[in-house]
Scaffold this motif. Sequence first.
Motif, short mmCIF file in Angstrom:
data_model
loop_
_atom_site.label_atom_id
_atom_site.label_comp_id
_atom_site.label_asym_id
_atom_site.label_seq_id
_atom_site.Cartn_x
_atom_site.Cartn_y
_atom_site.Cartn_z
N ARG A 1 0.87 -1.18 0.00
CA ARG A 1 0.00 0.00 0.00
C ARG A 1 0.91 1.23 0.00
O ARG A 1 1.92 1.26 0.71
N THR A 2 0.56 2.23 -0.79
CA THR A 2 1.39 3.44 -0.81
C THR A 2 1.29 4.13 0.55
O THR A 2 0.21 4.40 1.04
N GLU A 3 2.43 4.39 1.12
CA GLU A 3 2.46 5.07 2.43
C GLU A 3 3.76 5.86 2.52
O GLU A 3 4.84 5.34 2.24
N THR A 4 3.64 7.11 2.88
CA THR A 4 4.82 7.95 3.08
C THR A 4 4.84 8.42 4.53
O THR A 4 3.82 8.43 5.22
N CYS B 1 12.30 -6.31 3.78
CA CYS B 1 11.20 -5.81 4.61
C CYS B 1 10.14 -5.07 3.80
O CYS B 1 9.03 -4.85 4.29
N ALA B 2 10.50 -4.61 2.60
CA ALA B 2 9.63 -3.71 1.85
C ALA B 2 8.78 -4.47 0.84
O ALA B 2 9.22 -5.46 0.26
N TYR B 3 7.56 -3.97 0.62
CA TYR B 3 6.65 -4.58 -0.35
C TYR B 3 6.72 -3.86 -1.71
O TYR B 3 5.85 -4.05 -2.55
N LEU C 1 8.50 3.14 3.23
CA LEU C 1 8.76 1.74 2.90
C LEU C 1 9.73 1.06 3.88
O LEU C 1 9.92 -0.15 3.81
N GLY C 2 10.34 1.84 4.75
CA GLY C 2 11.34 1.28 5.65
C GLY C 2 12.70 1.09 5.00
O GLY C 2 13.57 0.41 5.57
N LEU C 3 12.91 1.69 3.83
CA LEU C 3 14.21 1.59 3.17
C LEU C 3 15.22 2.54 3.80
O LEU C 3 16.43 2.33 3.70
N ILE C 4 14.73 3.62 4.41
CA ILE C 4 15.56 4.42 5.30
C ILE C 4 14.87 4.47 6.65
O ILE C 4 13.64 4.35 6.73
#
Length: 321
Positions: A109-112, A142-144, A188-191
């Motif tokens: 799901r798009t989430e910022t 961890c990211a979708y 996304l948890g990428l950072i």
Amino acid sequence: MQHPYFYQLRSDVRLEDKPEGGFYLKVAVGQLEINSRSETVRAAIERLQAQGATENELIEMIQDAGESPTLAMFLYSIEQMKRSGLMVWGIGPVGAPIARMQSVSTLFRTETKALEAGVTYQLSRFAFLHSEGGHLMLESGCAYAQLEMCSPEAIELIGMLHAPTSLDNLLEPDRPHLRSLAETLLGLGLIVTVNAEGIAEEDEDPALQQWEFHDLLFHSRSRMGRHRNPSGATYPYKGKIEPTPAIKEMPDDLEQIPLARPDIEALIQEDKPFTQVLEGRHSVRKYGTDPITVQELGEFLYRACRLRDLHPVDNERGQHY
């Protein structure tokens, strides 16, 4: 803040007409049916195939053509494209994005998350960059979703974040696209955020603390629903690499040792019941000095890995197995 995303279909999506009207969006492993005979809807889809468009631009196309009644159906089709993994989110100007985001899971799901002044950020220890089809991709176990880095400034941002870094400069109004990219990465948890002691947010999470990078990546890529990679009998190297034979040919000059074949019918009658074996299983870490006998080796291999049958297969799948 409203992020300047725009939509674009994946480059491998094909638009094909249905005989009875409407059309399909097809990829190698599936298709999505669009039940609309509207030429405006088709034009909007073709625009998504080309340079892309924002959601507002697509809505205006439908409304300007006087087809407002079809708008709800069209927006529903857009959502289906997103959930099916056919859609790409462009970050930056339409036609010239600094990055593109694509879902890798139906769970996406798009989430910022908004950047905050005075907070330090760094790249997640689960994030990695790799080359794929001539593109530089950023993703994580961890990211979708995965991101394609399309511009030097996007790559530079990722490089900056290898260590704890302030992103206060991205809060200035003249850098909306980089800020949008950073807030997408954060969502996304990428950072991740880093506290005053230099400890990353994910390293305070009891669940993530126990994962190594390679273990989590393998786990996420070997579970259905966590990726969109082809699975099963895909035969990616058919016609490129000859399959190995089902039965390995033995050299004539190699000494062969005949092994004992146990009486399987007698074993069926005399062996302990499976539940008794299962419940009595335990580890023994004090090893004996006597080596295994040829008789025991023969029975072990017979039970564990003997060839029971050879199955012929059709030309589509290759050789015997």
